[in-house]
Design a protein around this motif. Sequence first.
Motif, PDB file in Angstrom:
ATOM      1  N   THR A   1      -0.635   8.518   1.414  1.00 16.43           N
ATOM      2  CA  THR A   1      -1.881   9.861   1.744  1.00 16.43           C
ATOM      3  C   THR A   1      -3.060   8.370   1.168  1.00 16.43           C
ATOM      4  OG1 THR A   1      -0.598  11.638   1.252  1.00 16.43           O
ATOM      5  CG2 THR A   1      -2.929  11.967   0.710  1.00 16.43           C
ATOM      6  N   TYR A   2      -2.712   8.046  -0.119  1.00 16.86           N
ATOM      7  CA  TYR A   2      -3.057   7.402  -0.601  1.00 16.86           C
ATOM      8  C   TYR A   2      -3.233   5.703   0.273  1.00 16.86           C
ATOM      9  CZ  TYR A   2      -4.020   8.954  -5.798  1.00 16.86           C
ATOM     10  OH  TYR A   2      -3.957   8.748  -6.327  1.00 16.86           O
TER      11      TYR A   2
ATOM     12  N   ALA B   1       1.041  -1.157   0.252  1.00 20.63           N
ATOM     13  CA  ALA B   1      -0.216   0.419   0.324  1.00 20.63           C
ATOM     14  C   ALA B   1       0.891   1.129   0.078  1.00 20.63           C
ATOM     15  CB  ALA B   1      -0.857  -0.090   1.027  1.00 20.63           C
TER      16      ALA B   1
ATOM     17  N   LEU C   1      -3.345   5.872   3.364  1.00 18.20           N
ATOM     18  CA  LEU C   1      -4.635   6.085   4.542  1.00 18.20           C
ATOM     19  C   LEU C   1      -5.826   6.131   4.350  1.00 18.20           C
ATOM     20  CD1 LEU C   1      -3.946   7.131   7.319  1.00 18.20           C
ATOM     21  CD2 LEU C   1      -3.977   9.023   5.696  1.00 18.20           C
ATOM     22  N   SER C   2      -5.646   6.607   2.619  1.00 19.41           N
ATOM     23  CA  SER C   2      -7.308   6.747   2.242  1.00 19.41           C
ATOM     24  C   SER C   2      -7.581   4.757   1.332  1.00 19.41           C
ATOM     25  CB  SER C   2      -7.282   6.751   0.473  1.00 19.41           C
ATOM     26  OG  SER C   2      -6.574   6.245   0.065  1.00 19.41           O
ATOM     27  N   LEU C   3      -6.300   4.073   2.182  1.00 18.51           N
ATOM     28  CA  LEU C   3      -6.977   2.249   1.823  1.00 18.51           C
ATOM     29  C   LEU C   3      -7.083   2.032   3.303  1.00 18.51           C
ATOM     30  CD1 LEU C   3      -4.530   1.731  -0.529  1.00 18.51           C
ATOM     31  CD2 LEU C   3      -6.587   1.293  -1.238  1.00 18.51           C
ATOM     32  N   GLY C   4      -7.628   2.613   4.598  1.00 13.99           N
ATOM     33  CA  GLY C   4      -7.559   1.916   5.569  1.00 13.99           C
ATOM     34  C   GLY C   4      -6.035   1.682   6.399  1.00 13.99           C
TER      35      GLY C   4
ATOM     36  N   LEU D   1       1.882   3.137  -3.151  1.00 16.51           N
ATOM     37  CA  LEU D   1       1.510   4.644  -4.011  1.00 16.51           C
ATOM     38  C   LEU D   1       1.815   6.028  -3.014  1.00 16.51           C
ATOM     39  CD1 LEU D   1      -2.386   2.610  -3.783  1.00 16.51           C
ATOM     40  CD2 LEU D   1      -1.155   3.106  -5.539  1.00 16.51           C
TER      41      LEU D   1
END
Lengths: 372, 374
Positions: free
Chosen positions: B259-260, B253, B262-265, B256
């Motif tokens: 920030t990405y 993860a 983080l957005s993936l949980g 990416l």
Amino acid sequence: MMTNGTVLRTKDLSIGYRRARKAPVVIAGDLNFSLRPGELVCLLGPNGAGKSTLMRTLARLQPSLSGKIWLDERPLDELRPGQLARRLSIVLTDRVDVGAMSGYGLVSLGRHPYTGWTGTMSEQDQQIVQWALHAVRAKDLSDRLTVEMSDGERQKVLIARALAQQPRVMLLDEPTAFLDLPRRVEVMDLLRRLASENSQAILLSTHDLDLALRNADRLWLLSAGGDLLDGAPEDLILNGAFERVFSAEGVTFDRERGSFHTRQEACGRLRLEGDGVAAFWTRRALERIGYAVERAGENGQSSSFASNDNPPQPVNGAVTVRKHDAGLTYMLDIEGREERFATLNALTTYLRRGGAGGESDAKVDEDLYARG
Amino acid sequence: MNRENVPFASSGIRVHPSLTRGFSLAPGLLLAGLALVALAAFMLSLAVGSVRIPLDEIVSVLLGGEASKQAWATIVLKFRLPKALTAMLAGAALSVSGLQMQTLFRNPLAGPFVLGISSGASLGVALTVLLAGVAVGLGGSTTLLAGISLAGDASLALSAIAGSGLVLLLVMSVARRVQSGMTLLILGLMFGYTTSALVSVLIYFSVVERIQAYISWTFGSFGGVTWRQLQVMAPAIVLGLAGGHLLMKPLNALLLGETYALSLGLNVRRVRLAIIGTSAVLAGVVTAFCGPIGFLGIAVPHLCRSLLHTSDHRLLLPAVSFMGATLALGADIVAGLPGSQLTLPLNAVTALLGAPVVIWVILRQRNLRQAFAG
């Protein structure tokens, strides 16, 4: 699939930055808005108005200053990270460098909120990845390495990645920023289709006014003062909100054509005869070099951007577009003289040189173009 | 609205068979191949050295049997086996640590050594080894010069882990403030200078025996690790490697960007700490027992990415472990100059092997950012 409910809404939301031992910087306050499933909303505003801050706040990448956000009727700050990731996904402006990874591998990362600790995908996960690639018309990018993709291809794969999270809300920060015009149109079209097909709410920020005006179900205009104006694009144009938000020194918004122009004094006034596409582009060419253009049959009111505020100037001459077998001919009748031109380049060159003074050169140009 | 009704998993989309397999056959075979090569290197390192021992004799010794010469059994069991095990563990540990750092910092030149983790460990060890010498130099008791006991090993390892952990936390706290990875590399470099300055001061006031002990430690060696020391080192590294492999999904993860991720949980803060923790344990323990061994940590991840054409950590983590073990064994074999009574400093060999690899990787890629996976 359409429901009347909202998938995301805010109450008195205030966004900005906290500072240590100082009052926070409020970028925008008292924001009350909602997103409904199936709609494409474009967030517009001048640079520095806080578009990215708003996006980041809605994605919980930065805390809000005050107010509440509900996602799926649940307070945003009460969702666990995994729950949030299954409801909301983002596409950022940052360039993504994942090295040696295929399009399929990149989209697979979108399944992380659903997979176990190894990230191994079930049959269903794999079908969803396939579906996401299919939805963005990028199945052919499945086996390609992301480093070998063009910007437009990579953007499509990144959208597919966000889609693979199966979100209720997708946030995209300037998804068209690095793309050429055909790719921008394609991506916007794609997002519009995804929103309605999957009943997702899609919010994207953009500087592409023209595309936003044509594609968005609603616009959110974020002004530099921190106000958010919400409405259908056409409403916001008709009630003048668009012009107010983007009013800047020397630039005006032309409501009639839905685009911006630099404000300048017209250097003359020409009457244009002819119709169809040729007349449209002839008008563009004449306006570009500073003439106010009046279409034959119109009475000269509001037909040109330069006449919005000023009283109409006297007409200096006329341009007629003639269509014939060999192509187009532009006839200029100015100050009692008549000239013919084979190309708009020859016509505008002639006019820019002040007519008579540059006549011979322009004629040479014309001849060259006519032969070429 | 019922989420189950959303037509995401709508059937009718045909799934390409090659994509449903998860790991396709080729990477699996490659991993098995890497494991076999590592095993071969392990056997070779038992066979060669100042005395050449036939492979069948080694196998019989390893299986608890007798060798045709008593000396061979002693050489294998007392010297070569612990050395080979140490080399394997250290190579795997440094490579996994380097891979983690490269992904976390999204920088192709990151590694335990570049970011100053080994420098931190060196300082920790220097403080332990040399400060005792300073005490002696200032008229303390000579009993401090006595040999290092198991308790001493543990304190050496602990001081190295403490040193490397402190540096990593320092780097991370700066990393959260700055955007540019270049800043971090400069920070690591500066920390290296600071460390060597402090070590110089310690050396200046220490006694000759201690200084020699410290300097030979900085040359790096897998041979100095005894069975008793392995009892401390092996569990720590095995735990660190296991922890590193548990982080395969977060590391993917992080390709990416944070920030990405983080957005993936992903709980980025916790994951960052976990990565730093395992990386510090791995690099710190190796540095404590074998000295600061350079280049392996940077070079092996690049080699594996080139070989496997992937940046998927589910493949890369085991791959770098095997390849790191192989190269460490190889470097140790070369350093032992088989057939001679001489040995080279291990760090000279890893650098001579590793530097060309890094140069090759950089020249081979048109774009450095492409050379590196995320």
